[in-house]
Design a protein around this motif. Structure first.
Motif, mmCIF file in Angstrom:
data_model
loop_
_atom_site.group_PDB
_atom_site.id
_atom_site.type_symbol
_atom_site.label_atom_id
_atom_site.label_comp_id
_atom_site.label_asym_id
_atom_site.label_seq_id
_atom_site.Cartn_x
_atom_site.Cartn_y
_atom_site.Cartn_z
ATOM 1 N N ARG A 45 0.782 -1.261 -0.365
ATOM 2 C CA ARG A 45 -0.010 0.030 -0.057
ATOM 3 C C ARG A 45 0.623 1.413 -0.174
ATOM 4 O O ARG A 45 0.494 2.260 0.224
ATOM 5 C CB ARG A 45 -0.733 0.030 1.197
ATOM 6 C CG ARG A 45 -1.951 -0.979 1.061
ATOM 7 C CD ARG A 45 -2.881 -0.769 2.490
ATOM 8 N NE ARG A 45 -3.880 -1.650 2.168
ATOM 9 C CZ ARG A 45 -3.776 -2.516 3.822
ATOM 10 N NH1 ARG A 45 -2.738 -2.962 4.514
ATOM 11 N NH2 ARG A 45 -5.105 -3.865 3.184
ATOM 12 N N ASN A 102 1.891 2.797 -2.218
ATOM 13 C CA ASN A 102 1.501 3.238 -3.178
ATOM 14 C C ASN A 102 0.332 4.743 -2.529
ATOM 15 O O ASN A 102 0.227 5.919 -3.182
ATOM 16 C CB ASN A 102 1.228 3.842 -4.475
ATOM 17 C CG ASN A 102 -0.257 2.656 -4.149
ATOM 18 O OD1 ASN A 102 -0.652 1.955 -2.842
ATOM 19 N ND2 ASN A 102 -1.182 2.851 -5.009
ATOM 20 N N ARG A 103 -0.012 4.394 -1.774
ATOM 21 C CA ARG A 103 -1.252 5.797 -1.151
ATOM 22 C C ARG A 103 -0.858 5.855 0.524
ATOM 23 O O ARG A 103 -1.747 6.756 1.105
ATOM 24 C CB ARG A 103 -2.491 5.394 -1.142
ATOM 25 C CG ARG A 103 -2.655 3.265 -1.046
ATOM 26 C CD ARG A 103 -4.511 3.276 -0.497
ATOM 27 N NE ARG A 103 -4.956 2.359 -0.418
ATOM 28 C CZ ARG A 103 -5.587 1.989 0.274
ATOM 29 N NH1 ARG A 103 -5.845 3.122 1.513
ATOM 30 N NH2 ARG A 103 -5.861 0.736 1.531
ATOM 31 N N ALA A 162 -3.497 6.762 3.021
ATOM 32 C CA ALA A 162 -4.669 7.924 2.425
ATOM 33 C C ALA A 162 -6.399 7.264 1.812
ATOM 34 O O ALA A 162 -5.121 5.983 1.358
ATOM 35 C CB ALA A 162 -3.959 9.051 1.193
ATOM 36 N N ARG A 163 -6.992 7.498 1.338
ATOM 37 C CA ARG A 163 -7.938 6.297 0.911
ATOM 38 C C ARG A 163 -8.102 6.392 -1.096
ATOM 39 O O ARG A 163 -8.383 4.933 -1.581
ATOM 40 C CB ARG A 163 -9.139 7.427 1.148
ATOM 41 C CG ARG A 163 -10.016 7.508 2.190
ATOM 42 C CD ARG A 163 -11.249 8.340 2.540
ATOM 43 N NE ARG A 163 -11.359 7.975 3.947
ATOM 44 C CZ ARG A 163 -11.361 9.089 4.777
ATOM 45 N NH1 ARG A 163 -10.542 10.398 4.580
ATOM 46 N NH2 ARG A 163 -11.995 9.364 6.025
ATOM 47 N N SER A 164 -6.506 7.266 -1.058
ATOM 48 C CA SER A 164 -6.698 6.648 -2.735
ATOM 49 C C SER A 164 -5.152 7.814 -2.804
ATOM 50 O O SER A 164 -4.794 9.273 -2.411
ATOM 51 C CB SER A 164 -7.789 7.737 -3.800
ATOM 52 O OG SER A 164 -7.136 8.064 -4.778
ATOM 53 N N PRO A 165 -4.393 6.900 -3.406
ATOM 54 C CA PRO A 165 -3.371 8.384 -3.629
ATOM 55 C C PRO A 165 -3.077 9.653 -4.134
ATOM 56 O O PRO A 165 -2.756 10.338 -4.707
ATOM 57 C CB PRO A 165 -2.968 7.673 -5.557
ATOM 58 C CG PRO A 165 -3.118 5.563 -5.151
ATOM 59 C CD PRO A 165 -4.997 6.571 -4.491
ATOM 60 N N ASP A 166 -4.770 10.060 -5.124
ATOM 61 C CA ASP A 166 -4.474 10.687 -5.434
ATOM 62 C C ASP A 166 -4.879 12.306 -4.083
ATOM 63 O O ASP A 166 -4.975 12.813 -4.188
ATOM 64 C CB ASP A 166 -6.087 11.333 -5.878
ATOM 65 C CG ASP A 166 -6.198 10.488 -7.337
ATOM 66 O OD1 ASP A 166 -5.010 10.375 -8.133
ATOM 67 O OD2 ASP A 166 -7.398 10.206 -8.192
ATOM 68 N N ASP A 167 -5.634 11.595 -2.924
ATOM 69 C CA ASP A 167 -5.684 12.210 -2.070
ATOM 70 C C ASP A 167 -3.640 12.983 -1.110
ATOM 71 O O ASP A 167 -3.660 13.830 -0.502
ATOM 72 C CB ASP A 167 -6.103 11.483 -0.742
ATOM 73 C CG ASP A 167 -7.339 10.838 -1.021
ATOM 74 O OD1 ASP A 167 -8.187 11.962 -1.955
ATOM 75 O OD2 ASP A 167 -7.938 10.853 -0.355
ATOM 76 N N LEU A 168 -2.923 12.442 -2.025
ATOM 77 C CA LEU A 168 -1.441 12.717 -1.250
ATOM 78 C C LEU A 168 -0.889 14.209 -1.369
ATOM 79 O O LEU A 168 -0.525 14.265 0.091
ATOM 80 C CB LEU A 168 -0.599 11.871 -2.141
ATOM 81 C CG LEU A 168 -0.428 10.651 -1.647
ATOM 82 C CD1 LEU A 168 0.785 9.463 -2.502
ATOM 83 C CD2 LEU A 168 -0.550 9.911 -0.033
ATOM 84 N N SER A 227 6.313 10.638 0.701
ATOM 85 C CA SER A 227 6.929 8.840 0.229
ATOM 86 C C SER A 227 8.221 8.401 0.759
ATOM 87 O O SER A 227 9.262 8.932 0.828
ATOM 88 C CB SER A 227 6.998 9.150 -1.743
ATOM 89 O OG SER A 227 7.522 9.446 -1.974
#
Length: 418
Positions: free
Chosen positions: A53, A55-56, A223-229, A260
Motif C-alpha cells: 500500500r 503508493n497511498r 490515504a484513501r486514494s493516491p489522489d489524496d496525497l 513518500s
C-alpha cells in the motif's frame, strides 16, 4: 530487409564464435549487476508484499526543532505527542499509525541472551502494513489500550528462540519485561516492516514518551486514494505551523514533512527541505531516478567502450564485405543500421541469459542470508527495465563502430584497407 539483416547477423555470429562468446560474457556480466541492483531498488521503493500500500501512504519520519533565536537545531524522529495530538486527528486520511524505528534489544531464553531488533507499534500499524500472519494474531486496539504485555515474532526469530514456528503462549523476557507471544508473521525486509519482535506502544515502562515532541517514532499516514496525497502533504505543513512546544525547555517550534518512500530517502540523503514536488520542489523520485540513471550509465560506459573496440576490430575484418555492399548501392544508413541491429541482437541474447542468472543471484541472496529477511525477485517491472537497459547498452556500444563502418571508402574497403 529485416529478414536479411537477421540472417546476416546470425552468419556473422556463427563465423566468429570466440568473438561472439567474449562479447556475450561482457554483456551478461554487466547486465546481471544492473538487473540485480534494479530489482533491489524496485523492491525498496515500490515494494510488494507487506508494504504494497506504499503508493497511498506517506511517512512523517523526522522533526526539525529549533528555539526562538534559531541557535539550537535538532533533527530526530518524532515524539509520540506529535502523532497523538496533531497527526491522528487530521482530516482526509483513512488512518494514522505510530511505530518506532528498530530498537536493538536482547531476549534472555534458557540463560542465553539473543540480540534482536524490536519495534513498539500501535494497532493501526498492523492495518497499514499487510503482514502475512502465519500463526495466532496481531495486537488489536484493546491490547494497545490495556497495555497488554503481548508480542509478535518474525518467523525466523520464533524458530531461533523456541525452535517452533508457532510458539503461541510462550514467554520471552527483554528489557526487564516479560511478554507473551500471541502471533508469528512472515519475515519482511522493508523500511517500515523490518523487525524481529513487535510489542504494543503502551508497554513502555512509563508514560514519559507520551509527552515528548521529539523521540523515536515514525508516523504512517494512509490515504484513501493516491489522489489524496498532495492534500495530506499540505495539511501536514499546516499542522507543523501550529505545533505547540510549550513545556519544552530547549525548543519552541518545529517542522515536519510527509514524504513518500523515495522522497524520504532523498531528503535524508541530501539533507534538503525541498524534495516535495507538490510545493514546487524537486521531487525525490526525480532525484533518485536521475542519480541511479547516471550511475548505471557510468557503470555501462567501460564495458561499452570495450565492446566498441571489439566491434571496430570486427569491422576491419569485414571491410571487403562492406566494400562489396557499397559497390552494389548500400547506403551509409543501411550499413550503420545493420551493425547496430547486430549489436542489439547480441545484447538481447545476453539480456535473456542475464535475466536467468540475475534470478539465480537473487535466489542465492535470499537463501544464503547475507541480508536478513530479503525477499526479492525478477518481476515485470524489473524485466521491463532490464529490456530497456539492454537496448540502450546495445545502441551505445554499436553506434560508434557503425558510423565508422558506414564511412569506409568502398575502393579502399575492397582492397581490405580502412
Amino acid at each position: 530487409m529485416l529478414k536479411n539483416y537477421l540472417l546476416t547477423a546470425w552468419n556473422v555470429f556463427q563465423r566468429r564464435k570466440l568473438f561472439t562468446a567474449i562479447n556475450l560474457a561482457c554483456i551478461v556480466l554487466t547486465l546481471v549487476v544492473l538487473l540485480v541492483v534494479t530489482a533491489m531498488l524496485q523492491e525498496a521503493f515500490y515494494p510488494s508484499g507487506v508494504e504494497h500500500r506504499s503508493n497511498r501512504f506517506l511517512q512523517v519520519h523526522m522533526i526539525e526543532a529549533t528555539n526562538e533565536k534559531h541557535t539550537a537545531l535538532s533533527r530526530s524522529p518524532l515524539g509520540y505527542r506529535v502523532i497523538e495530538k496533531y497527526l491522528k486527528p487530521m482530516p482526509g486520511v483513512e488512518m494514522v499509525a505510530a511505530v518506532t524505528g528498530v530498537e536493538p534489544t536482547a531476549v534472555i531464553m534458557n540463560d542465553v541472551s539473543t540480540e534482536l531488533n524490536m519495534r513498539h507499534a500501535d494497532a493501526e500499524y498492523w492495518r497499514v502494513m499487510d503482514f502475512k500472519v502465519l500463526a495466532g494474531r496481531v495486537p488489536n486496539e484493546d491490547d494497545v489500550a490495556q497495555g497488554r504485555m503481548v508480542a509478535v515474532l518474525a518467523r525466523s526469530m520464533a524458530l531461533k528462540l523456541f525452535g517452533d514456528p508457532a510458539p503461541l503462549g510462550r514467554k520471552l523476557e527483554t528489557g526487564g519485561q516479560t511478554f507473551t507471544v500471541i502471533g508469528v508473521v512472515q519475515d519482511a525486509l522493508h523500511l517500515n516492516a523490518y523487525a524481529d519482535l513487535w510489542v504494543p506502544v503502551t508497554t513502555y515502562p512509563n508514560t514519559t514518551y507520551r509527552h515528548q515532541m521529539t523521540g523515536r517514532f515514525f508516523a504512517l499516514l494512509l490515504a484513501r486514494s493516491p489522489d489524496d496525497l498532495p492534500a495530506i502533504r499540505a495539511e501536514v505543513q499546516r499542522i507543523a505551523a501550529r505545533m505547540d512546544f510549550a513545556g519544552d525547555p530547549e525548543f519552541s517550534s518545529g517542522q515536519i514533512w510527509a514524504d513518500s518512500k523515495v522522497d524520504m530517502f532523498a531528503r535524508t540523503l541530501t539533507s534538503s527541505k525541498d524534495t516535495n514536488p507538490d510545493a514546487g520542489g524537486v521531487g525525490g523520485a526525480s532525484l533518485i531516478l536521475g542519480g541511479v540513471t547516471l550511475l548505471m550509465l557510468l557503470f555501462m560506459l567501460l564495458p561499452a567502450l570495450n565492446l566498441v573496440n571489439l566491434n571496430v576490430g570486427r569491422i576491419m575484418e569485414r571491410s571487403t564485405e562492406i566494400g562489396v555492399r557499397k559497390a552494389f548501392g548500400a547506403s551509409n544508413r543501411q550499413l550503420a543500421a545493420q551493425l547496430i541491429l547486430e549489436n542489439v541482437l547480441l545484447c538481447l541474447a545476453g539480456g535473456a541469459i542475464a535475466l536467468v542468472l540475475a534470478a539465480g543471484v537473487l535466489w542465492w541472496l535470499e537463501a544464503s542470508g547475507p541480508i536478513p529477511y530479503l525477499k526479492v525477485g525478477i518481476n515485470f517491472a524489473v524485466f521491463a527495465w532490464g529490456l530497456l537497459i539492454t537496448v540502450v547498452f546495445g545502441v551505445l556500444s554499436g553506434l560508434v563502430p557503425a558510423l565508422k563502418m558506414s564511412r569506409l571508402d568502398p575502393v579502399h574497403a575492397l582492397k581490405g584497407a580502412a
